[in-house]
Write an enzyme that holds these catalytic residues in place. Structure first.
Site, short mmCIF file in Angstrom:
data_model
loop_
_atom_site.label_atom_id
_atom_site.label_comp_id
_atom_site.label_asym_id
_atom_site.label_seq_id
_atom_site.Cartn_x
_atom_site.Cartn_y
_atom_site.Cartn_z
N ASN A 210 2.63 37.49 53.24
CA ASN A 210 1.37 37.48 52.48
C ASN A 210 1.42 36.39 51.42
OD1 ASN A 210 2.49 38.63 49.94
ND2 ASN A 210 2.98 40.30 51.34
N ASP A 279 3.48 46.25 54.74
CA ASP A 279 3.45 47.66 55.12
C ASP A 279 4.02 47.87 56.52
OD1 ASP A 279 2.31 48.76 52.77
OD2 ASP A 279 0.39 47.88 53.34
N ILE A 307 8.64 51.63 49.31
CA ILE A 307 9.73 51.53 48.34
C ILE A 307 9.41 52.31 47.06
CG2 ILE A 307 11.10 49.93 46.94
CD1 ILE A 307 10.37 47.79 49.15
N LYS A 341 1.53 58.33 45.41
CA LYS A 341 2.89 57.78 45.34
C LYS A 341 3.67 58.39 44.17
CE LYS A 341 1.70 53.47 47.68
NZ LYS A 341 2.41 52.31 48.24
O1 PMT Z 1 2.93 37.34 43.15
P1 PMT Z 1 1.61 36.84 42.62
O2 PMT Z 1 1.08 35.66 43.41
O3 PMT Z 1 1.67 36.56 41.14
O4 PMT Z 1 0.52 38.01 42.84
C1 PMT Z 1 0.63 39.20 42.11
C2 PMT Z 1 0.29 40.41 43.00
C3 PMT Z 1 -1.17 40.34 43.40
C4 PMT Z 1 1.18 40.44 44.23
C5 PMT Z 1 0.60 41.68 42.13
O5 PMT Z 1 -0.18 41.64 40.95
C6 PMT Z 1 0.28 42.96 42.86
O6 PMT Z 1 -0.84 43.47 42.87
N1 PMT Z 1 1.33 43.55 43.52
C7 PMT Z 1 1.18 44.71 44.42
C8 PMT Z 1 0.87 44.22 45.80
C9 PMT Z 1 0.77 45.35 46.80
O7 PMT Z 1 1.49 45.34 47.77
O8 PMT Z 1 -0.07 46.32 46.50
P2 PMT Z 1 -0.34 47.61 47.44
O9 PMT Z 1 -1.57 48.20 46.89
O10 PMT Z 1 -0.30 47.26 48.89
O11 PMT Z 1 0.90 48.54 47.15
C10 PMT Z 1 0.88 49.56 46.16
C11 PMT Z 1 2.23 49.65 45.49
O12 PMT Z 1 3.19 50.10 46.44
C12 PMT Z 1 2.75 48.36 44.93
O13 PMT Z 1 3.41 48.67 43.73
C13 PMT Z 1 3.75 47.89 46.00
O14 PMT Z 1 4.80 47.13 45.43
C14 PMT Z 1 4.27 49.21 46.51
N2 PMT Z 1 4.72 49.19 47.90
C15 PMT Z 1 3.85 48.92 48.91
C16 PMT Z 1 4.29 48.98 50.22
C17 PMT Z 1 5.63 49.31 50.49
N3 PMT Z 1 6.09 49.34 51.72
N4 PMT Z 1 6.47 49.55 49.48
C18 PMT Z 1 6.04 49.51 48.20
O15 PMT Z 1 6.82 49.72 47.27
#
Ligand code: PMT
Length: 400
Positions: A210, A279, A307, A341
């Site tokens: 991504n 994911d 995670i 979560k």
């Molecule tokens: O890196 P940059 O270019 O500065 O951009 C910043 C960002 C947009 C990446 C950052 O601000 C951000 O929003 N990070 C979270 C990205 C994300 O994967 O969001 P999500 O809504 O899909 O996931 C929710 C949470 O679960 C997040 O804390 C993610 O780290 C966590 N997660 C998701 C999937 C997974 N398999 N394990 C996880 O821990």
């Protein structure tokens, strides 16, 4: 004296008979857990050799501004950034005068001009020189600029005079240096941050990933280290340099990031999941490059471990902060993720706007936790990171 543990102290030594005490000072600072690098002026080397200080500090001693070899190792600007504190002991009357005048005519004065770190001086000179109006004016000016002055102590001097001008003893100086690190919001807190993207291999040359650049996560790591935390940054592939005083663990896939995060459980007190973790991953990463013999191709994807959910569900659960990157219904999805979560806080991030979110320098977020919702308007990611770390530190200090 835990305040000095892991601190990076640049010890400046200027020309004076008290320079012999600097050797003991290096030992005391190291005994209290500090990492010490030494910078000597030309006059200091008339009193004590760089070799002694190199042996005691365990690091090469820096002596000149225009030394291509030293610059190839750790350049003077890097050195200025490396330091948590520049402690000049002894600080001669001449050095204080040059510093007060903003001179950058040798390595040590240049570092003092360039550094964002605090500066402390341990003046040491003849009592008449210390009492002289010019020195007193310089001392006052330096104090007004936020430079800490440790001493001088009074007593019998090397020249036979009695009065103020003796350098304080090494242990006293170490104690005073420690006081400069007191009261930071996350002092000594073990904090772990995930940052950047993950890459999920399709075959040896292709992967699914991504647009995360790591900027947000790295800015958080820098801000947390500045707030006194011991920071471990678990980073997917990025182009960014590791912030000072941060320990980085490089990972590639979500599975690697999961393993590295789980290894922190037990020691980690605050966990911030900023990484954009894939994911799903291909069910099978081909061992050889896939040939383009077919018009269409199907890759079966399977779920990666979540995670941050695993962290929040761990028996030795840290205070857990997640991010929610959404392109629509941002707050509703973020609230849902906070519950589902089992997080303490979530930072909702609208990534539909290219000026904020992925790979941008700015961001706008809404912080959601049990206390309510707070929108933080658009600002640079480094500034935003400071605000988020301050929020987290407040919540951390209010924990049961
Ligand atoms: O890196 P940059 O270019 O500065 O951009 C910043 C960002 C947009 C990446 C950052 O601000 C951000 O929003 N990070 C979270 C990205 C994300 O994967 O969001 P999500 O809504 O899909 O996931 C929710 C949470 O679960 C997040 O804390 C993610 O780290 C966590 N997660 C998701 C999937 C997974 N398999 N394990 C996880 O821990």
């Amino acid at each position: 004296m835990k305040q000095l543990s892991n601190r990076q102290i640049l010890l400046g030594i200027t020309g004076g008979i008290a320079a012999y005490k600097s050797a003991e000072l290096v030992r005391r600072l190291k005994d209290h857990g500090a990492n010490v690098r030494v910078v000597m002026t030309a006059a200091a080397m008339e009193f004590i050799t760089p070799l002694t200080l190199q042996a005691l500090s365990g690091n090469p001693v820096h002596t000149t501004l225009l030394d291509p070899e030293a610059e190839a190792g750790m350049g003077h600007i890097e050195l200025a950034r490396w330091a948590d504190l520049i402690l000049v002991a002894p600080a001669s009357a001449d050095f204080m005068a040059r510093l007060a005048n903003g001179r950058g005519d040798d390595l040590l004065t240049t570092l003092c001009l360039a550094t964002p770190a605090r500066i402390a001086l341990a003046p040491a000179m003849n009592q008449g020189m210390w009492r002289d109006a010019a020195t007193q004016d310089n001392a006052e000016l330096l104090r007004q600029r936020g430079i800490a002055l440790f001493g001088p102590a009074a007593g019998e001097q090397a020249c036979g005079d009695v009065g103020p001008g003796r350098m304080m003893e090494a242990e006293q100086l170490a104690e005073l240096a420690a006081t400069l690190f007191e009261g930071r919001a996350l002092d000594g807190v073990q904090l772990c941050i995930t940052a950047g993207p993950t890459r999920e291999a399709i075959d040896p040359v292709r992967y699914i990933s991504n647009h995360s650049s790591g900027k947000m996560g790295y800015a958080l790591a820098e801000a947390a280290a500045d707030a006194g935390a011991q920071v471990t940054l678990i980073s997917g592939p990025t182009q960014l340099a590791c912030p000072a005083r941060v320990q980085r663990i490089d990972v590639v896939s979500a599975e690697d990031m999961y393993q590295a995060s789980m290894a922190q459980m037990g020691s980690c007190q605050v966990f911030i999941a900023c990484a954009a973790v894939a994911d799903y991953r291909p069910a099978k990463a081909e061992e050889q490059k896939i040939k383009k013999s077919r018009d269409t191709m199907h890759i079966e994807l399977i779920r990666n471990p979540d995670i941050v959910s695993a962290v929040a569900g761990h028996p030795q659960r840290p205070y857990t902060v997640g991010f929610a990157a959404e392109t629509q219904d941002v707050l509703r999805y973020a609230r849902d993720k906070l519950q589902r979560k089992n997080l303490d806080m979530i930072v909702a991030n609208d990534v539909s706007d290219s000026r904020i979110g992925f790979n941008s320098d700015d961001n706008t977020v809404t912080v959601i936790d049990a206390n309510g919702e707070q929108r933080i308007e658009q600002m640079g990611k480094r500034q935003l990171a400071r605000q988020l770390i301050a929020n987290i530190a407040t919540r951390w200090s209010q924990r049961d």
